[in-house]
Design an enzyme around this catalytic site. Structure first.
Site, mmCIF file in Angstrom:
data_model
loop_
_atom_site.group_PDB
_atom_site.id
_atom_site.type_symbol
_atom_site.label_atom_id
_atom_site.label_comp_id
_atom_site.label_asym_id
_atom_site.label_seq_id
_atom_site.Cartn_x
_atom_site.Cartn_y
_atom_site.Cartn_z
ATOM 1 N N GLY A 24 0.830 -1.190 0.000
ATOM 2 C CA GLY A 24 0.000 0.000 0.000
ATOM 3 C C GLY A 24 0.864 1.239 0.000
ATOM 4 N N GLY A 25 0.277 2.361 0.345
ATOM 5 C CA GLY A 25 1.001 3.614 0.319
ATOM 6 C C GLY A 25 2.086 3.700 1.373
ATOM 7 C CD GLU A 28 8.087 -4.248 1.703
ATOM 8 O OE1 GLU A 28 8.047 -4.717 0.555
ATOM 9 O OE2 GLU A 28 9.143 -3.859 2.244
ATOM 10 C CE LYS A 44 0.138 -2.915 6.899
ATOM 11 N NZ LYS A 44 -1.309 -2.600 7.019
ATOM 12 C CG ASP A 147 -11.397 3.951 5.156
ATOM 13 O OD1 ASP A 147 -12.172 4.575 4.398
ATOM 14 O OD2 ASP A 147 -10.300 3.498 4.791
#
Length: 356
Positions: A24-25, A28, A44, A147
């Site tokens: 992702g931003g 990883e 992660k 979210d």
């Protein structure tokens, strides 16, 4: 059945056979083998260029700890949080399999027949119910997701539903904690101390604009569990219509729609698709602009969705007298048929006796 050695491996040393999974931003994810338990897990870490960032490190820690504090079948189990031999933070979690709800809804919108047959509306409602139950549990332990969107709901091959990505969650009582954690954090750009830097700063917008509640769009710091109710209502709207609740050419246009545009009626924005009036009523209740007019809790939303699935009355919809009569006839069709058969038999016997 391999024996456990006396010099057993701990921390990052027990993981091996790393393979890229996704990124992702800020982080990883890799799959790897836990050599002690002989199972594949997800490992992660932050991207290398962010590993020295105090702010991203704090957010990373928070994501791991918030996820771990919601031990529910609908969340990802976090197995371990630690540092590798180089001092880099990592956490490991269960490796999940399945499709995210966003890809499912996109396939349905594209009229993919196989997906449409696999996920008819009743099945989609069941998926939403399971997601709601997970969120309701999180609320019970003081966590608001903030979210919720189809991309953060994973549907497994055996019907399991997992709510993902709790990195933007708001935790009850977190303001004091965040202030203490970030008192000494410096800004990346200037090196100057921040006066009031929190992981989730009041007045800032957190979430995905297409699924934001009005209070999220305003950056309301007093946001509560009813914001998640709105997010879930937005997902239900998409299930009913194959369309997003809001859209726009940029973020500001989307947020303006969230705040100012009247909530569209699902049955009025679709053609060629039947929208059950009960689900439409549930959807519109969840999507009220004013939180006071929505369901007071996700649990109330679950109760109405479950009532719909079992054919029971729901709190926000009252069918017409004709519909109630038709449903009563269907529900009592068997006993009515049996009673009429008995009556007919008695009448027939009486007529035969009269003719003798």
């Amino acid at each position: 059945d391999a024996p456990m050695p006396k010099q057993w491996l701990s921390g990052s040393l027990k993981y091996d056979d790393f393979m890229p999974l996704t990124e992702g931003g800020t982080a990883e994810l890799k799959t790897c083998l836990d050599k002690n338990l002989h199972r594949t897990v997800v490992y992660k870490t932050l991207h290398e260029h962010l590993q020295s960032s105090e702010l991203e490190t704090a957010r990373f820690l928070r994501e791991a700890r918030v996820t771990a504090m919601i031990p529910h079948p609908g969340t990802v189990p976090v197995y371990e949080l630690g540092r590798d031999r180089a001092g880099v933070l990592f956490f490991t979690m269960k490796k999940l399999e399945g499709k995210d709800l966003r890809s499912i809804l996109m396939s349905i919108s594209a009229r993919d027949r196989a997906v449409m047959e696999q996920y008819p509306l009743p099945v989609l409602v069941d998926v939403l119910i399971q997601a709601c139950q997970t969120v309701s549990y999180a609320h019970k332990v003081g966590v608001i997701h903030r979210d919720l969107k189809p991309a953060n709901i994973l549907v497994g091959a055996f019907g399991e539903v997992t709510v993902l990505d709790w990195g933007l969650a708001k935790v009850r009582g977190e303001q004091a904690m965040n202030q203490a954690v970030h008192e000494a954090v410096e800004t990346e750009a200037t090196g100057m101390k921040m006066v009031s830097l929190e992981l989730t700063q009041p007045g800032k917008r957190y979430g995905t604009p297409l699924y934001m509640s009005p209070e999220q769009a305003r950056g309301d710091e007093s946001l509560d569990e009813r914001s998640d109710v709105y997010n879930l209502g937005s997902i239900l709207f998409e299930m009913l219509t194959d369309k997003n609740l809001v859209w726009g050419n940029d973020v500001e246009e989307v947020l303006t729609m969230v705040l100012e545009r009247p909530t569209p009626i699902p049955s009025e924005v679709v053609s060629g698709k039947v929208v059950p009036p009960e689900l439409e009523a549930v959807c519109l209740k969840a999507l009220q602009k004013d939180p006071a007019d929505r369901y007071a809790s996700v649990n109330e939303l679950v109760q109405d969705l479950s009532a719909y699935r079992t054919g029971r009355p729901i709190s926000v919809y009252r069918p017409s007298a004709l519909v109630r009569l038709m449903r009563w006839r269907v529900k009592h069709a068997l006993p009515l048929t049996a009673l009429l058969g008995v009556v007919a038999g008695v009448v027939l016997c009486w007529l035969v006796m009269q003719s003798l």
